[in-house]
Scaffold this motif. Structure first.
Motif, PDB file in Angstrom:
ATOM      1  N   LYS A  32      -3.669   4.572  -1.736  1.00 14.26           N
ATOM      2  CA  LYS A  32      -3.198   4.443  -3.115  1.00 14.26           C
ATOM      3  C   LYS A  32      -1.835   3.776  -3.222  1.00 14.26           C
ATOM      4  O   LYS A  32      -1.589   2.969  -4.115  1.00 14.26           O
ATOM      5  N   ASP A  33      -0.939   4.150  -2.314  1.00 20.37           N
ATOM      6  CA  ASP A  33       0.409   3.589  -2.332  1.00 20.37           C
ATOM      7  C   ASP A  33       0.992   3.724  -0.925  1.00 20.37           C
ATOM      8  O   ASP A  33       0.299   4.111   0.010  1.00 20.37           O
ATOM      9  N   LEU A  34       2.268   3.379  -0.786  1.00 24.38           N
ATOM     10  CA  LEU A  34       2.908   3.392   0.534  1.00 24.38           C
ATOM     11  C   LEU A  34       3.788   4.622   0.714  1.00 24.38           C
ATOM     12  O   LEU A  34       4.836   4.550   1.366  1.00 24.38           O
ATOM     13  N   VAL A  53       4.697  -8.641  -0.399  1.00 25.83           N
ATOM     14  CA  VAL A  53       4.179  -8.906   0.941  1.00 25.83           C
ATOM     15  C   VAL A  53       3.287  -7.741   1.375  1.00 25.83           C
ATOM     16  O   VAL A  53       2.269  -7.929   2.041  1.00 25.83           O
ATOM     17  N   PHE A  54       3.667  -6.538   0.957  1.00 28.77           N
ATOM     18  CA  PHE A  54       2.887  -5.335   1.252  1.00 28.77           C
ATOM     19  C   PHE A  54       2.413  -4.724  -0.056  1.00 28.77           C
ATOM     20  O   PHE A  54       3.224  -4.470  -0.960  1.00 28.77           O
ATOM     21  N   SER A  55       1.126  -4.482  -0.164  1.00 26.40           N
ATOM     22  CA  SER A  55       0.586  -3.884  -1.379  1.00 26.40           C
ATOM     23  C   SER A  55      -0.701  -3.139  -1.042  1.00 26.40           C
ATOM     24  O   SER A  55      -1.234  -3.245   0.078  1.00 26.40           O
ATOM     25  N   VAL A  56      -1.182  -2.382  -2.007  1.00 27.95           N
ATOM     26  CA  VAL A  56      -2.451  -1.674  -1.852  1.00 27.95           C
ATOM     27  C   VAL A  56      -3.451  -2.318  -2.811  1.00 27.95           C
ATOM     28  O   VAL A  56      -3.194  -2.434  -4.016  1.00 27.95           O
ATOM     29  N   GLU A  57      -4.587  -2.744  -2.255  1.00 24.26           N
ATOM     30  CA  GLU A  57      -5.593  -3.461  -3.031  1.00 24.26           C
ATOM     31  C   GLU A  57      -6.967  -2.887  -2.718  1.00 24.26           C
ATOM     32  O   GLU A  57      -7.451  -2.987  -1.581  1.00 24.26           O
ATOM     33  N   LYS A  62      -2.823  -4.312   2.073  1.00 20.38           N
ATOM     34  CA  LYS A  62      -2.831  -5.770   2.167  1.00 20.38           C
ATOM     35  C   LYS A  62      -1.459  -6.257   2.604  1.00 20.38           C
ATOM     36  O   LYS A  62      -0.443  -5.875   2.027  1.00 20.38           O
ATOM     37  N   ILE A  63      -1.443  -7.102   3.625  1.00 20.31           N
ATOM     38  CA  ILE A  63      -0.213  -7.724   4.114  1.00 20.31           C
ATOM     39  C   ILE A  63      -0.393  -9.225   3.998  1.00 20.31           C
ATOM     40  O   ILE A  63      -1.275  -9.798   4.645  1.00 20.31           O
ATOM     41  N   THR A  64       0.421  -9.870   3.159  1.00 23.73           N
ATOM     42  CA  THR A  64       0.221 -11.310   2.956  1.00 23.73           C
ATOM     43  C   THR A  64       0.644 -12.124   4.164  1.00 23.73           C
ATOM     44  O   THR A  64       0.110 -13.205   4.400  1.00 23.73           O
ATOM     45  N   GLY A  69       8.441  -9.267   8.544  1.00 26.09           N
ATOM     46  CA  GLY A  69       8.942  -7.946   8.232  1.00 26.09           C
ATOM     47  C   GLY A  69       7.911  -6.906   8.585  1.00 26.09           C
ATOM     48  O   GLY A  69       7.023  -7.143   9.404  1.00 26.09           O
ATOM     49  N   TYR A  70       7.987  -5.748   7.931  1.00 28.58           N
ATOM     50  CA  TYR A  70       7.070  -4.672   8.296  1.00 28.58           C
ATOM     51  C   TYR A  70       7.119  -3.540   7.286  1.00 28.58           C
ATOM     52  O   TYR A  70       8.023  -3.461   6.453  1.00 28.58           O
ATOM     53  N   VAL A  71       6.109  -2.673   7.399  1.00 29.73           N
ATOM     54  CA  VAL A  71       6.189  -1.329   6.826  1.00 29.73           C
ATOM     55  C   VAL A  71       6.261  -0.370   8.010  1.00 29.73           C
ATOM     56  O   VAL A  71       5.622  -0.584   9.046  1.00 29.73           O
TER      57      VAL A  71
END
Length: 221
Positions: A32-34, A53-57, A62-64, A69-71
């Motif tokens: 759902k989220d980070l 760059v980082f999202s939830v889909e 999803k990492i573009t 960089g990073y999570v």
């Protein structure tokens, strides 16, 4: 410095069956989220990601790959068994637009946000899934020999178990009392002993390639 070792590990099929959560694994990504993670981008710093760059889909991370960089997890882990599934997207970005798709899961990451922090990497790259990268003087013992404490030491995988680009691949990292095992689709592809790092955060890179992750879960050992 690249190290090419030639001995081979036996193939070992011990992939997890069914829902990892039913086997004492806990979700590391909630779909759902980070929550439980923070982002870091080389040019923008911590938790500053205006281009997503980082999202939830659709339940996927999803990492573009648009920026390096990073999570990274907020929590620190010692002994653990990590499971994650990934597949490559279509897009690639400078400076890797003409190279194979590259990414990676770093573990035992020291608390120092930069590209790239001291850690051990399970490489996720087309054709090289499961390689070790030992970052910033980290060492392990491979085939009875301790690797040199260089800036970045590369140790090739010993088996190839990747599926073609575009298909989902399962990666597992088992880190227990200094023994680090990398598995791809149920096959042990690399193994190191007596790691010089034994505790730290877990990190997923953005390194020029669109990538999707799902079913990220962990069991503390």
């Amino acid at each position: 410095m690249n190290l090419k070792y030639v001995s081979f590990l036996p193939v070992l099929f011990i992939g997890l069956v069914g829902d990892v959560q039913s086997q004492d694994f806990k979700p590391l990504f909630n779909g759902k989220d980070l929550s439980g993670w923070h982002s870091f981008l080389k040019t923008k710093g911590r938790d500053n990601d205006p281009d997503k760059v980082f999202s939830v889909e659709k339940g996927l991370l999803k990492i573009t790959g648009q920026e390096f960089g990073y999570v990274v997890t907020d929590k620190v882990y010692g002994n653990f068994h990590l499971v994650a599934e990934f597949k490559w997207g279509e897009k690639k970005y400078t400076p890797r637009e003409n190279k194979v798709r590259d990414n990676g899961i770093l573990y035992y990451v020291v608390p120092d946000d930069k590209v790239w922090p001291r850690s051990i990497e399970c490489q996720i790259q087309e054709g090289d899934c499961g390689d070790f990268w030992l970052i910033d003087s980290t060492t392990v013992v491979i085939d009875g020999v301790r690797t040199p404490a260089t800036k970045n030491t590369h140790i090739l995988k010993k088996k190839d178990a990747e599926k073609p680009s575009g298909e989902w691949n399962r990666v597992e990292i088992i880190a227990n009392d200094g023994k680090c095992t990398h598995m791809v689709n149920g096959v042990v592809v690399n193994e190191g002993l007596d790691a010089s790092l034994r505790s730290g955060r877990i990190l997923i890179q953005s390194e020029g390639a669109e990538t999707y992750y799902r079913k990220i879960a962990i069991k503390e050992l």
